[in-house]
Design an enzyme around this catalytic site. Sequence first.
Site, short mmCIF file in Angstrom:
data_model
loop_
_atom_site.label_atom_id
_atom_site.label_comp_id
_atom_site.label_asym_id
_atom_site.label_seq_id
_atom_site.Cartn_x
_atom_site.Cartn_y
_atom_site.Cartn_z
N ASN A 101 -37.79 -62.41 19.19
CA ASN A 101 -36.75 -63.36 19.60
C ASN A 101 -37.30 -64.75 19.88
OD1 ASN A 101 -33.84 -62.52 20.40
ND2 ASN A 101 -35.14 -60.71 20.59
N ARG A 145 -20.55 -40.37 9.07
CA ARG A 145 -21.61 -40.19 10.09
C ARG A 145 -23.02 -40.46 9.57
NH1 ARG A 145 -18.58 -35.52 11.84
NH2 ARG A 145 -17.30 -36.11 13.62
N HIS A 159 -29.95 -69.39 18.81
CA HIS A 159 -28.60 -68.82 18.74
C HIS A 159 -27.59 -69.74 19.45
CE1 HIS A 159 -30.09 -64.45 17.96
NE2 HIS A 159 -29.78 -65.07 16.84
N HIS A 205 -29.08 -70.68 10.42
CA HIS A 205 -29.86 -69.89 11.38
C HIS A 205 -31.30 -70.40 11.50
CE1 HIS A 205 -31.17 -66.37 13.62
NE2 HIS A 205 -32.16 -66.21 12.76
N GLU A 252 -35.93 -52.37 21.31
CA GLU A 252 -36.03 -53.65 22.02
C GLU A 252 -35.94 -53.53 23.54
OE1 GLU A 252 -34.12 -56.82 19.79
OE2 GLU A 252 -34.12 -58.07 21.58
N GLU A 290 -38.87 -67.63 9.91
CA GLU A 290 -39.18 -66.31 10.48
C GLU A 290 -40.65 -65.96 10.21
OE1 GLU A 290 -37.10 -64.91 12.51
OE2 GLU A 290 -35.26 -65.95 11.95
N1 GLY Z 1 -34.75 -59.93 14.01
C1 GLY Z 1 -35.30 -59.49 15.22
C2 GLY Z 1 -35.51 -58.01 15.25
O1 GLY Z 1 -35.42 -57.34 14.25
O2 GLY Z 1 -35.76 -57.49 16.31
#
Ligand code: GLY
Length: 372
Positions: free
Chosen positions: A246, A122, A253, A265, A238, A186
């Site tokens: 994103n 857990r 993707h 990627h 999110e 990124e």
């Molecule tokens: N890689 C996108 C995020 O962490 O939301």
Amino acid sequence: MSRQITCTPPAGDRSYVIEIQHGSLKLQAAYLASLAPRIAIITDDVVADLYGQQLQKQLQQHKLEAHLFTFPPGEQHKTRTTKEALENQLFEKGLGRDTAVIALGGGITTDMAGFLAATYCRGLPLVMVPTSLLGMVDASIGGKTGVDVPYGKNLLGAIYQPKRVVIDPATLVSLPKREFANGMVEMIKHGLIANSEFLHYLETHVQALKNLDSEGIERAIFESCMIKKAIVEQDETEQGKRRLLNFGHTIGHALETLSTYQLAHGEAVAIGLLVESYFSMRLGLLDGASLIRIKALLQQYGLPLKLPAHYSPQAMLDAMAMDKKSTKGKPRFVVLEAIGSSAECEGHYCMAMEEKLLIDGLQWMNDDLCRH
Ligand code: GLY
């Protein structure tokens, strides 16, 4: 020089430090001893040889009970099956709640070992030690963990924050050039959505960063982590602003899936950044000169911007139907208002495109952007 960032997710005391320093991998024993008496280092077979065994020895010299658990490298191993095999190995060693997990490696490792840490007994304390650029500036920050399933990437997982992120840029010397370029994508994305000065820094320090100049790369990693941490602090799960991360990924993707991962990627997301910038331009938000500037920057960092095959708009639409931002199977995209500024879209931080523009952008990708 040592740089530290404190990331503070909302609710509860879950703050953690992101430490960026050359050589920091060697300095963790005292901290780890304060976390748990037993340590499970989880890494892939390649990173085990490069850094895993050495980290295990060093912790053992500090009288910590450190075990090394490995799995084969590659996205195809980021699965429930691999996670289960690793869990069984931890159980066989008798490791329980007195154990901390070190996720040592690239994004595949930090995602999967992070998910294991989230669920084993857990939840075990987790320390992220990313050794790829993508892991440093993206995967290890913000608490996303998970594995892939045949239905899509990262569809099983948890938001589980680490206790610490240890970034040692010295580990980048062993990173293949293609992987370095993936991480740069990124960083470029972070500049595009949130900080034009940072994007300018990336434009004006291409050689220094490619040569891993220590001050340059530490600063770039620091600035990039600052952008990501500011977003995930505001929206951990999110529901809104985190969708900005994103940018480029809706198209990216789909391309990864359609190319059956022939496109890495970052290579797929680089094309995605351009197609989604093209949408922004056609909506009258972004100027054409900015699109040319973004393309030039991606090329300078060695992104090929080539598709392995022609992908029809219908195939792309089908591949995007499962995207997490899609509503009723229709994809939604993050859009830019300028370099360094993304559109809020009334709190949705993404928007659907009219069908004609969508098809047009997908044709532009095949016919102009990625023409061989
Ligand atoms: N890689 C996108 C995020 O962490 O939301």
